[in-house]
Design an enzyme around this catalytic site. Structure first.
Site, mmCIF file in Angstrom:
data_model
loop_
_atom_site.group_PDB
_atom_site.id
_atom_site.type_symbol
_atom_site.label_atom_id
_atom_site.label_comp_id
_atom_site.label_asym_id
_atom_site.label_seq_id
_atom_site.Cartn_x
_atom_site.Cartn_y
_atom_site.Cartn_z
ATOM 1 N N ASP A 193 -19.697 -129.599 -20.515
ATOM 2 C CA ASP A 193 -19.201 -128.720 -21.665
ATOM 3 C C ASP A 193 -19.307 -127.322 -21.482
ATOM 4 O OD1 ASP A 193 -17.852 -127.946 -24.046
ATOM 5 O OD2 ASP A 193 -18.869 -129.555 -25.257
ATOM 6 N N ARG A 214 -12.544 -128.480 -22.566
ATOM 7 C CA ARG A 214 -12.216 -129.420 -21.131
ATOM 8 C C ARG A 214 -11.008 -130.396 -21.112
ATOM 9 N NH1 ARG A 214 -18.008 -132.173 -21.295
ATOM 10 N NH2 ARG A 214 -17.432 -132.139 -23.556
ATOM 11 N N CYS A 234 -12.261 -135.298 -24.180
ATOM 12 C CA CYS A 234 -13.606 -134.685 -24.008
ATOM 13 C C CYS A 234 -14.420 -134.818 -25.550
ATOM 14 C CB CYS A 234 -13.472 -133.173 -23.628
ATOM 15 S SG CYS A 234 -12.679 -132.209 -24.816
#
Length: 368
Positions: free
Chosen positions: A331, A225, A219
């Site tokens: 996100d 994440r 990520c």
């Protein structure tokens, strides 16, 4: 026979042919690592190779041939899939295991009557195979269990002739795919990703139980994440007892050694996943190169991975597209707990599918 050392020039070529005709064993550079070999029909020399490598007979040597058209001389039941693989990967770092004809060299057959065949993409070996006009029984130039050498000075085996040229492209052994099973079985990871190979075969390959597979989640900051995905995947791997699948994560813009975000820790904890011990890592070429499957959250992440190592494209996916879906994983940074909970649930759904796939890939019913 006294050991000689020659360059991979015309003189070395003539000496290699002479040694092979006398029943000797030679060492040579390939397109992957240094190898050793002998005449494929010389069972005494083949036995000598097994002894010097301390290699079990249950692991047959690989036959090097000079041209694709020779495969039909040694293999039964040619198929369109085999033809596609040969067309796209021969010559090159792919070894194919196939059912052998009776005329195939007996010293190279497995107990299931299969034979392993490769056409090396090395100019000297191409010349040698063409001039010698016979196939070679080959293997890497190391004691079994040790690292294959990429420098001629590191070859410790008692060969009769050593051909030196250290300009080996990759230093990574060939990929081995078993076509004698269906679904096909990946027997060894190598220079060619299984995901590249799967573009040319009708179904996803299974994995030999010896295969260790490295999965990487990527990520942006490696604080939300990807660590959540890593934590979820670890738990699924434990539940499924998939000890040979390893998982890690990193971030495109991450600093090294930072804690995951508090909301990420809480959202993961609520669903039974512990990521408190996670520390962030910044992505680099080494991490990309040693990963077998890279799952990204956004297209931006994929493109950054490509820029680090362009040849890795076939093993890089969006987490969603790995199972045929569209879209990115948003996100959650800056959002409240409801946002983190939604992202965690989305990750759980997609990561479970990845774990289920690996569980299936390691299910193999071996022929007896």
């Amino acid at each position: 026979m006294k050991r000689g050392i020659y360059r991979t020039d015309n003189k070395g070529l003539e000496e290699a042919i002479s040694v092979l005709r006398k029943g000797g064993v030679i060492a040579f550079p390939t397109d992957t690592v240094y190898g050793i070999g002998c005449d494929a029909d010389d069972n005494s020399a083949i036995t000598r190779i097994f002894k010097m490598k301390k290699r079990k007979r249950e692991k047959p040597l690989v036959m090097f041939i000079s041209h694709k058209r020779l495969i039909r001389d040694f293999v039964i039941k040619p198929t369109n899939t085999r033809r596609r693989l040969c067309e796209n990967f021969f010559p090159g770092p792919l070894t194919l295991i196939m059912k052998a004809k009776k005329r195939a060299p007996q010293g190279l057959l497995s107990r299931n009557k299969t034979i392993s065949i490769r056409i090396p993409d090395n100019n000297f070996l191409k010349r040698l195979l063409m001039r010698y006009k016979k196939s070679l029984a080959t293997t890497s130039a190391n004691i079994s269990g040790e690292m294959p050498p990429t420098k001629y000075k590191n070859i410790k085996l008692d060969v009769d002739l050593l051909l030196m040229n250290d300009t080996i492209p990759s230093g990574i052994p060939s990929t081995i795919l078993d076509l004698a099973h269906y679904p096909f079985v990946l027997r060894r990871k190598g220079s060619i990703s299984i995901f590249t190979i799967e573009r040319y075969i009708p179904s996803k390959a299974r994995f030999d139980k010896s295969i260790v597979f490295n999965v990487l989640f990527v990520c942006t900051g490696n604080s939300c994440r990807s660590p959540i995905a890593e934590g979820i995947f670890k738990k699924f791997l434990q539940e499924k007892r998939l000890k040979n699948v390893h998982v890690s994560s990193c971030g495109i813009l991450a600093g090294d050694g930072f804690f995951p975000s508090k909301n990420a820790v809480l959202a993961a904890h609520e669903r039974g996943y512990n990521i408190e011990e996670h520390r962030s890592r910044h992505i680099n070429r080494k991490i990309v190169g040693t990963s077998d499957l890279i799952l990204c959250m956004e297209i931006f992440h994929k493109n950054e991975v490509y820029s680090l190592l362009p040849k890795c494209k076939d093993k890089v996916f969006l987490l969603t597209e790995f199972h045929g879906k569209d879209g990115e994983i948003d996100d959650p940074i800056g959002g409240d707990m409801s946002v983190y909970r939604k992202v965690t649930k989305d990750l759980e759904r997609y990561v479970k599918k990845v774990a289920d796939e690996f569980e299936l890939r390691y299910l193999i019913k071996e022929h007896r």
